[in-house]
Design a protein around this motif. Structure first.
Motif, PDB file in Angstrom:
ATOM      1  N   CYS A  22       0.812  -1.219   0.000  1.00 28.50           N
ATOM      2  CA  CYS A  22       0.000   0.000   0.000  1.00 28.50           C
ATOM      3  C   CYS A  22       0.844   1.267   0.000  1.00 28.50           C
ATOM      4  CB  CYS A  22      -0.957  -0.018   1.187  1.00 28.50           C
ATOM      5  SG  CYS A  22      -2.252  -1.266   1.036  1.00 28.50           S
ATOM      6  N   HIS A  23       2.031   1.221   0.610  1.00 27.28           N
ATOM      7  CA  HIS A  23       2.903   2.399   0.567  1.00 27.28           C
ATOM      8  C   HIS A  23       3.354   2.691  -0.866  1.00 27.28           C
ATOM      9  CE1 HIS A  23       4.108   2.070   5.083  1.00 27.28           C
ATOM     10  NE2 HIS A  23       2.944   2.635   4.904  1.00 27.28           N
ATOM     11  N   VAL A  24       3.643   1.653  -1.620  1.00 21.25           N
ATOM     12  CA  VAL A  24       4.015   1.859  -3.029  1.00 21.25           C
ATOM     13  C   VAL A  24       2.825   2.379  -3.819  1.00 21.25           C
ATOM     14  CG1 VAL A  24       4.681   0.699  -5.167  1.00 21.25           C
ATOM     15  CG2 VAL A  24       5.903   0.192  -3.047  1.00 21.25           C
ATOM     16  N   LEU A  25       1.671   1.769  -3.645  1.00 26.58           N
ATOM     17  CA  LEU A  25       0.490   2.192  -4.401  1.00 26.58           C
ATOM     18  C   LEU A  25       0.116   3.632  -4.080  1.00 26.58           C
ATOM     19  CD1 LEU A  25      -1.765  -0.998  -4.123  1.00 26.58           C
ATOM     20  CD2 LEU A  25      -0.362  -0.270  -6.064  1.00 26.58           C
ATOM     21  N   GLY A  26       0.207   4.000  -2.812  1.00 26.10           N
ATOM     22  CA  GLY A  26      -0.157   5.355  -2.426  1.00 26.10           C
ATOM     23  C   GLY A  26       0.844   6.388  -2.913  1.00 26.10           C
ATOM     24  N   GLY A  27       2.117   6.144  -2.647  1.00 28.00           N
ATOM     25  CA  GLY A  27       3.138   7.124  -3.001  1.00 28.00           C
ATOM     26  C   GLY A  27       3.406   7.217  -4.485  1.00 28.00           C
ATOM     27  N   ARG A  28       3.373   6.075  -5.180  1.00 26.92           N
ATOM     28  CA  ARG A  28       3.752   6.052  -6.597  1.00 26.92           C
ATOM     29  C   ARG A  28       2.617   6.499  -7.516  1.00 26.92           C
ATOM     30  NH1 ARG A  28       8.305   3.543  -8.541  1.00 26.92           N
ATOM     31  NH2 ARG A  28       8.378   2.913 -10.731  1.00 26.92           N
ATOM     32  N   TYR A  29       1.378   6.185  -7.111  1.00 27.90           N
ATOM     33  CA  TYR A  29       0.239   6.468  -7.990  1.00 27.90           C
ATOM     34  C   TYR A  29      -0.772   7.409  -7.349  1.00 27.90           C
ATOM     35  CZ  TYR A  29       2.412   2.223  -9.707  1.00 27.90           C
ATOM     36  OH  TYR A  29       3.340   1.284 -10.124  1.00 27.90           O
ATOM     37  N   ASP A  30      -0.424   7.954  -6.196  1.00 23.33           N
ATOM     38  CA  ASP A  30      -1.259   8.931  -5.501  1.00 23.33           C
ATOM     39  C   ASP A  30      -2.660   8.388  -5.232  1.00 23.33           C
ATOM     40  OD1 ASP A  30      -1.459  11.401  -4.223  1.00 23.33           O
ATOM     41  OD2 ASP A  30      -2.459  12.317  -5.948  1.00 23.33           O
ATOM     42  N   LEU A  31      -2.746   7.131  -4.844  1.00 19.03           N
ATOM     43  CA  LEU A  31      -4.041   6.548  -4.502  1.00 19.03           C
ATOM     44  C   LEU A  31      -4.441   6.974  -3.089  1.00 19.03           C
ATOM     45  CD1 LEU A  31      -3.787   2.892  -5.880  1.00 19.03           C
ATOM     46  CD2 LEU A  31      -4.334   5.015  -7.075  1.00 19.03           C
ATOM     47  N   PRO A  32      -5.726   7.083  -2.821  1.00 28.19           N
ATOM     48  CA  PRO A  32      -6.174   7.481  -1.480  1.00 28.19           C
ATOM     49  C   PRO A  32      -5.785   6.438  -0.444  1.00 28.19           C
ATOM     50  CG  PRO A  32      -8.035   6.745  -2.815  1.00 28.19           C
ATOM     51  CD  PRO A  32      -6.862   6.853  -3.739  1.00 28.19           C
ATOM     52  N   HIS A  33      -5.278   6.885   0.676  1.00 35.78           N
ATOM     53  CA  HIS A  33      -4.644   5.991   1.654  1.00 35.78           C
ATOM     54  C   HIS A  33      -5.605   4.935   2.207  1.00 35.78           C
ATOM     55  CE1 HIS A  33      -1.636   4.973   4.737  1.00 35.78           C
ATOM     56  NE2 HIS A  33      -2.655   4.891   5.573  1.00 35.78           N
ATOM     57  N   ALA A  34      -6.667   5.372   2.876  1.00 28.68           N
ATOM     58  CA  ALA A  34      -7.538   4.419   3.563  1.00 28.68           C
ATOM     59  C   ALA A  34      -8.257   3.466   2.606  1.00 28.68           C
ATOM     60  CB  ALA A  34      -8.538   5.165   4.445  1.00 28.68           C
ATOM     61  N   PRO A  35      -8.865   3.952   1.513  1.00 29.28           N
ATOM     62  CA  PRO A  35      -9.513   3.014   0.596  1.00 29.28           C
ATOM     63  C   PRO A  35      -8.553   1.998  -0.010  1.00 29.28           C
ATOM     64  CG  PRO A  35     -10.325   5.227   0.200  1.00 29.28           C
ATOM     65  CD  PRO A  35      -9.163   5.357   1.143  1.00 29.28           C
ATOM     66  N   THR A  36      -7.318   2.402  -0.274  1.00 34.24           N
ATOM     67  CA  THR A  36      -6.332   1.468  -0.817  1.00 34.24           C
ATOM     68  C   THR A  36      -6.085   0.326   0.160  1.00 34.24           C
ATOM     69  OG1 THR A  36      -5.273   3.210  -2.125  1.00 34.24           O
ATOM     70  CG2 THR A  36      -3.972   1.232  -1.673  1.00 34.24           C
ATOM     71  N   HIS A  37      -5.898   0.661   1.421  1.00 35.35           N
ATOM     72  CA  HIS A  37      -5.708  -0.370   2.442  1.00 35.35           C
ATOM     73  C   HIS A  37      -6.939  -1.265   2.549  1.00 35.35           C
ATOM     74  CE1 HIS A  37      -1.891   0.664   4.534  1.00 35.35           C
ATOM     75  NE2 HIS A  37      -2.098   1.829   3.950  1.00 35.35           N
ATOM     76  N   ALA A  38      -8.112  -0.652   2.494  1.00 37.49           N
ATOM     77  CA  ALA A  38      -9.347  -1.421   2.633  1.00 37.49           C
ATOM     78  C   ALA A  38      -9.509  -2.427   1.498  1.00 37.49           C
ATOM     79  CB  ALA A  38     -10.548  -0.472   2.669  1.00 37.49           C
ATOM     80  N   VAL A  39      -9.102  -2.049   0.296  1.00 38.09           N
ATOM     81  CA  VAL A  39      -9.234  -2.934  -0.867  1.00 38.09           C
ATOM     82  C   VAL A  39      -8.196  -4.053  -0.836  1.00 38.09           C
ATOM     83  CG1 VAL A  39      -8.984  -3.074  -3.382  1.00 38.09           C
ATOM     84  CG2 VAL A  39     -10.318  -1.212  -2.368  1.00 38.09           C
ATOM     85  N   VAL A  40      -6.953  -3.728  -0.539  1.00 42.57           N
ATOM     86  CA  VAL A  40      -5.856  -4.686  -0.670  1.00 42.57           C
ATOM     87  C   VAL A  40      -5.872  -5.757   0.420  1.00 42.57           C
ATOM     88  CG1 VAL A  40      -3.319  -4.909  -0.564  1.00 42.57           C
ATOM     89  CG2 VAL A  40      -4.370  -3.095  -1.943  1.00 42.57           C
TER      90      VAL A  40
END
Length: 353
Positions: A242-260
């Protein structure tokens, strides 16, 4: 079972009582002897921050809060703190707000009092994160651990249901990851299991009635436990992804964690039966994944990454970026193939089972 482990408990004070944020914050500021306070709160929390800091020795209010804490944003906050000669940071908001206060403390050595308004948990950890050039860097440093946390669940009564759910599942991800992170131990596991139970109990009550203060308190209690377990255990596979997805692609933090989260649990659970059994017991379910999926269905949780800005043609790039940071302690050997399957499943929203 033979017990053999090393565990570190971080030192900070926690004040947990609904409706007491102003009084608790004033008491903490007085105990630290601070006279020039920098209040960090984004635009959405500005009125709330003004209300709970009324009459306190505020030298400057800083409202430039950006997700994933870009370095230029951190530098401007550091400059403001220096310019106003502040001696204490007070953060009022979610993980991005706490993260910005940590970025200032990292270089200035200033103490922090955190007043959370989401279930992010950053306030209970000594982990910092900064983003520069589409790369998120994280680290551990004692200087960024808030001296005190003021938990007031009444501050979260207006937190929208969607954000409450995503933030709560982010907290739950801290619990799950703590069971196989690099420094996992029995104490972390006990905290994580109770965190899962509390979040699974509190979040449905919030969905049913956002004004249910008892439900908010239960979820906030669970979020704190999740963060404490995570702070000790360290970042596992879920958080590395999730740190890569958030930082590299500017994905929203909480929803990214919730999905993954369910995809990481589906990958690791077969190779970590004790952890899976503990998760299952906390959910009162047959397996950890059954319990998690039932909760996600109950909450109408975020379902896929494509709805949050992650494009299919970036999956290969993400695999290459994530692989170097995979912890050696992960229960399953992570390969380009199974990591790609995990990310593709999360992108599609496919059944993780």
């Amino acid at each position: 079972m033979t017990f053999r482990f090393e565990h570190e408990t971080l030192g900070q004070r926690v004040r947990f009582a609904s409706g007491t944020a102003r009084e608790a914050l004033a008491a903490e500021i007085e105990s630290l002897g601070a006279t020039r306070v920098m209040v960090i709160a984004g635009a959405a929390e500005a009125d709330l921050a003004t209300d709970i800091t009324e009459g306190l020795p505020v030298a400057v209010r800083h409202d430039e809060v950006v997700m994933h804490v870009p370095v230029p944003v951190a530098e401007r906050a550091r400059a403001a703190a220096a310019r106003h000669d502040v001696d204490l940071l007070v953060s009022v908001g979610g993980g991005s707000t706490t993260g910005l206060a940590k970025a200032v403390a990292l270089t200035a050595g200033l103490p922090i009092i955190a007043v959370p308004t989401t279930y992010a948990g950053s306030e209970a950890t000594n982990v910092w994160g900064l983003t520069e050039g589409a790369k998120k860097t994280t680290g551990v440093d004692a200087r960024v651990l808030p001296r005190a946390i003021v938990y007031d669940a009444s501050l979260m009564l207006t937190l929208p249901i969607e954000l409450s759910v995503a933030s709560g599942l982010n907290a739950l991800a801290h619990c799950v990851d703590s069971l196989w992170a690099p420094r996992a131990d029995p104490i972390n596991a006990a905290l994580a299991a109770e965190g899962i139970r509390a979040l699974a109990a509190g979040l449905p009550r919030i969905v049913d009635d956002p004004a249910d203060l008892a439900g908010r308190e239960e979820a906030l209690y669970g979020a704190y436990l999740s963060a404490v377990s995570f702070a000790s255990a360290g970042s596992g596979l879920h958080h590395k992804i999730c740190h890569v997805l958030g930082g590299r692609y500017d994905l929203p933090h909480a929803p990214t964690h919730a999905v993954v989260l369910p995809y990481v649990l589906a990958l690791n659970a077969p190779a970590a039966p004790e952890a899976d059994a503990r998760i299952a017991r906390a959910f009162d379910a047959d397996t950890g994944l059954d319990g998690l999926q039932a909760l996600r269905e109950r909450l109408d949780a975020p379902r896929n990454l494509r709805d949050h800005g992650f494009e299919e043609d970036r999956i290969g790039d993400a695999v290459e970026a994530i692989l170097p940071s995979v912890p050696e302690t992960n229960p399953v050997t992570v390969t380009p193939e199974n990591l790609e399957r995990l990310l593709r499943g999360a992108w599609e929203g496919a059944d993780p089972r």
